[in-house]
Design an enzyme around this catalytic site. Structure first.
Site, PDB file in Angstrom:
ATOM      1  N   SER A  94       0.796  -1.221   0.000  1.00 25.81           N
ATOM      2  CA  SER A  94       0.000   0.000   0.000  1.00 25.81           C
ATOM      3  C   SER A  94       0.835   1.281   0.000  1.00 25.81           C
ATOM      4  CB  SER A  94      -0.946  -0.074   1.202  1.00 25.81           C
ATOM      5  OG  SER A  94      -1.760   1.044   1.281  1.00 25.81           O
ATOM      6  N   ASP A 331      -1.323   1.536  -3.727  1.00 26.36           N
ATOM      7  CA  ASP A 331      -2.141   0.501  -4.355  1.00 26.36           C
ATOM      8  C   ASP A 331      -3.519   1.054  -4.751  1.00 26.36           C
ATOM      9  OD1 ASP A 331      -3.025   0.657  -1.707  1.00 26.36           O
ATOM     10  OD2 ASP A 331      -3.444  -1.485  -1.542  1.00 26.36           O
ATOM     11  N   ASN A 431      -8.021   9.479   6.264  1.00 22.87           N
ATOM     12  CA  ASN A 431      -6.901   9.281   5.346  1.00 22.87           C
ATOM     13  C   ASN A 431      -7.331   8.872   3.933  1.00 22.87           C
ATOM     14  OD1 ASN A 431      -7.491   6.533   5.408  1.00 22.87           O
ATOM     15  ND2 ASN A 431      -5.883   6.038   6.887  1.00 22.87           N
ATOM     16  N   THR A 567      -0.225  -1.279  12.417  1.00 26.71           N
ATOM     17  CA  THR A 567       0.669  -1.571  11.296  1.00 26.71           C
ATOM     18  C   THR A 567       2.133  -1.242  11.591  1.00 26.71           C
ATOM     19  OG1 THR A 567       0.414   0.632  10.367  1.00 26.71           O
ATOM     20  CG2 THR A 567      -1.151  -1.040   9.624  1.00 26.71           C
TER      21      THR A 567
HETATM   22  C1  16G Z   1      -4.209   0.211   7.279  1.00 27.28           C
HETATM   23  C2  16G Z   1      -5.679   0.321   6.964  1.00 27.28           C
HETATM   24  C3  16G Z   1      -6.136   1.752   7.077  1.00 27.28           C
HETATM   25  C4  16G Z   1      -5.798   2.304   8.423  1.00 27.28           C
HETATM   26  C5  16G Z   1      -4.353   2.108   8.737  1.00 27.28           C
HETATM   27  C6  16G Z   1      -4.110   2.457  10.171  1.00 27.28           C
HETATM   28  C7  16G Z   1      -7.019  -0.869   5.360  1.00 27.28           C
HETATM   29  C8  16G Z   1      -7.189  -1.273   3.924  1.00 27.28           C
HETATM   30  N1  16G Z   1      -5.949  -0.147   5.623  1.00 27.28           N
HETATM   31  O1  16G Z   1      -3.460   0.879   6.329  1.00 27.28           O
HETATM   32  O2  16G Z   1      -7.518   1.773   6.861  1.00 27.28           O
HETATM   33  O3  16G Z   1      -6.105   3.670   8.476  1.00 27.28           O
HETATM   34  O4  16G Z   1      -4.001   0.757   8.552  1.00 27.28           O
HETATM   35  O5  16G Z   1      -2.804   2.181  10.499  1.00 27.28           O
HETATM   36  O6  16G Z   1      -7.807  -1.229   6.212  1.00 27.28           O
HETATM   37  P1  16G Z   1      -2.321   2.210  11.981  1.00 27.28           P
HETATM   38  O7  16G Z   1      -3.087   1.173  12.751  1.00 27.28           O
HETATM   39  O8  16G Z   1      -0.871   1.946  11.883  1.00 27.28           O
HETATM   40  O9  16G Z   1      -2.603   3.586  12.492  1.00 27.28           O
HETATM   41 MG    MG Z   2      -3.615   1.450   0.172  1.00 29.14          MG
END
Ligand code: 16G
Ligand code: MG
Length: 601
Positions: A94, A331, A431, A567
């Site tokens: 992504s 993506d 976002n 993430t």
């Molecule tokens: C991922 C999620 C996004 C979210 C982000 C938060 C999807 C397709 N993507 O990129 O929606 O805003 O994680 O990231 O669900 P974080 O938990 O690191 O703040």
């Molecule tokens: Mg993306």
């Protein structure tokens, strides 16, 4: 009556192919010039990493993902077996750096993996022996929505379009092809057909899986045809460019699109060619074809939304004032609009504002369709996360007559709530991840009302109802999609003759910061991430910091929360208030409170 045992011939095949595959990986690495110790080091690294199916899939440094991609392929095959249908995999990280990669799994209805299966996918990715892996695959392949007797493999196969197979796509990362090949091998190891779709955006692959299972036209060209014809119908254009009005606000001024140096560039080129005939022109920047190109690096939706500046490349900062621009991510599943200003800054039109625009537009059409749609029969609502700017929440509460729903971060939560709570659920994260979902009941009611209104020759109602029909065609029915989002926003701007949507309400000042902590798992949240339940005392300290700021800045809008990232290895701090001075002061207080609470826990 006794039921036939499930055919588990895949277990032998998976075990055999796993061994062969591990050998092949070593040979390829040797041929690529890696020495044995290097290969062994990576293999050890893979053994050591605990892969977690984060907010939107597996994601980490690409070089450690080989076995995870192979196993994810097997997992997607197991899901195809469970549903007797087509599933998908996208190899992408992504908006993250080019050296990363990842896996997103796609279910037969085109949506993301059910949350209760995430742990099963992790058990497979981390399974240290073949038995543990096979057990996870057995769970993933358990028949869904069919009687036990259907588990008999000798049963007549599903109709041709649903024939079990897995579609695999990837973004433009250098590591993509090799990792997609791992996924293809994992699928075949399960005895399931694998289809290499090459480079595609994430939402395209979701769409193709959905369309294939739904028996809809499912070539890539059908995706573009659906979206572009939806746009044409919604803007009432013939392909000679004629329309019914005198709107000159948009045509001839191309929409400037920052493609993040990613896969969106090649796909937006095709979409742009398809919609040019209807008066919508794209000026694509950061297409990934320059020596200086670098995926998501200083460019793209994530950068623009967080830094609140134009992309660092692509000459967007030298555009004339009031130019409408949009950035997508690596993506192309999210989009952020903005308008340039004379001083080189930008006015952001983020996910909150896009949701507002789409929801208020759809609501106005639903209201204009009464009495052919029963008053109150189609409930239009918005789903947000804690990050939604307080000004958007207040505006939506006023215009829609009810507060938006709030759910934890991550598309899966928003999508689910939008489906559950509303007939037309519009969801967006600030976002730029999001879309609008029409329930089957809403679609049917609209379809029937069109016929009724046509029979009564009630043309204003017909017009509103047809617009509701065309909106649905403009939207990727499977997931949020930057390409379909662009078409919908552009069509709404043309239909409502709006010059600028950036100022429907003024955002509160806000800031998101990352805190590096020894163990982010110690921070636990509740109330859709708006409050902290652990570590002890932290929420009280956040409340106190906000109360102090409310008093000293005379600002009733102060709000703050912390949440562990899904993430990244960090805790995120979010603060909003009327002024950035207040935001900074509260951020500093909350950050200190976090350190103290963690030190004491
Ligand atoms: C991922 C999620 C996004 C979210 C982000 C938060 C999807 C397709 N993507 O990129 O929606 O805003 O994680 O990231 O669900 P974080 O938990 O690191 O703040
Ligand atoms: Mg993306």
């Amino acid at each position: 009556m006794a039921t036939a045992p499930r055919d588990e011939s895949w277990t032998t095949s998976y075990a055999r192919e796993t061994v062969k595959h591990a050998r092949a990986v070593k040979t390829t690495a040797r041929e690529a010039g890696q020495d044995a110790s290097e290969t062994a080091a990576v293999a050890r690294e893979e053994d050591y990493i605990q892969f977690s199916y984060g907010t939107a899939g597996f994601r980490t440094i690409a070089r450690t993902l080989h076995s995870t991609c192979f196993r994810s392929g097997a997992f997607a095959a197991a899901r195809a077996m469970a549903h007797d249908a087509v599933t998908g995999i996208v190899i992408t990280a992504s908006h993250n750096p080019a050296a990363d990669n990842g896996v997103k799994l796609v279910e037969p209805n085109g949506t993301t993996l059910p949350m209760d299966l995430e742990r099963v996918a992790e058990a497979l990715a981390n399974g240290s022996d073949i038995d543990a892996q096979i057990e996870a695959l057995r769970q993933a392949s358990a028949p869904v929505g069919r009687g036990e007797e259907d588990a008999d493999e000798s049963e007549a196969p599903a109709s041709e379009h649903r024939r079990r197979r897995v579609l695999v796509a990837r973004d433009t990362r250098e590591s993509g092809e090799a990792l997609a090949n791992e996924a293809l091998a994992g699928i075949r190891a399960m005895g399931i057909d694998a289809v290499d779709c090459g480079e595609m955006t994430t939402p395209q692959l979701h769409y193709l899986v959905w369309a294939t299972n739904a028996g809809e036209p499912c070539a890539e060209s059908d995706y573009f045809a659906r979206l572009s014809s939806g746009y044409a119908a919604l803007t009432e254009r013939g392909d000679d460019g004629d329309d019914d009005g005198d709107d000159t606000t948009c045509d001839d001024v191309p929409l400037v699109i920052d493609c993040a140096d990613g896969v969106g560039a090649q796909k937006l080129k095709i979409l742009g060619d398809a919609v040019a005939a209807y008066g919508l022109k794209f000026d694509l920047r950061n297409r990934g074809d320059e020596v200086t190109s670098s995926l998501n690096d200083g460019v793209g939706a994530d950068y623009v939304q967080k830094a609140r500046t134009p992309p660092a490349r692509g000459e967007l900062s030298s555009l004339p004032p009031n130019t409408r621009c949009v950035s997508v991510d690596g993506d192309a599943d999210r989009l952020i609009y903005y308008e340039t200003r004379a001083d080189g800054s930008i006015d952001l039109f983020d996910g909150d504002k896009i949701a507002t625009m789409i929801a208020t537009y759809i609501k106005s059409l639903v209201d204009a369709s009464v009495p052919f749609l029963q008053p109150g029969s189609i409930r239009v609502g918005v789903v947000q996360t804690a990050y939604a700017n307080g000004a958007s929440t207040a505006y939506l509460t006023q215009t829609l007559g009810e507060a938006p729903a709030c759910v934890p971060t991550g598309v899966k939560h928003l999508h689910h709530a939008a489906e559950e709570l509303y007939d037309v659920g519009v969801y967006f994260e600030s976002n730029g991840h999001g879309t609008a979902i029409f329930s089957p009941k809403a679609s049917k009611a609209i379809e029937e009302a069109v016929v009724e209104a046509l029979m009564r020759r009630s043309m204003p109602h017909v017009e509103a109802l047809l617009a509701l029909t065309h909106v649905q065609r403009c939207i990727n029915p499977a997931v949020g999609d930057a390409m379909s989002g662009i078409l919908l926003v552009e069509a709404i701007i043309r239909r409502t003759r709006a010059r600028s949507y950036a100022h429907v309400y003024e955002d509160l000042a806000s800031k998101q910061t990352k805190a590096k902590v020894p163990d982010r798992a110690l921070v636990k949240t509740t109330n859709a991430e708006r409050e902290c339940s652990q570590p002890a005392g932290l929420q009280d300290a956040i409340n106190a910091a906000c109360a102090t700021a409310r008093a000293s800045f005379n600002d009733p809008h102060v709000r703050a929360f912390v949440r562990p990232s899904g993430t990244e290895d960090c805790v995120r701090i979010y603060v909003e208030a009327l002024t950035s001075e207040c935001v900074d002061a509260v951020t500093a207080d909350v950050s200190r409170a976090l350190d103290v609470a963690l030190a004491q826990s």
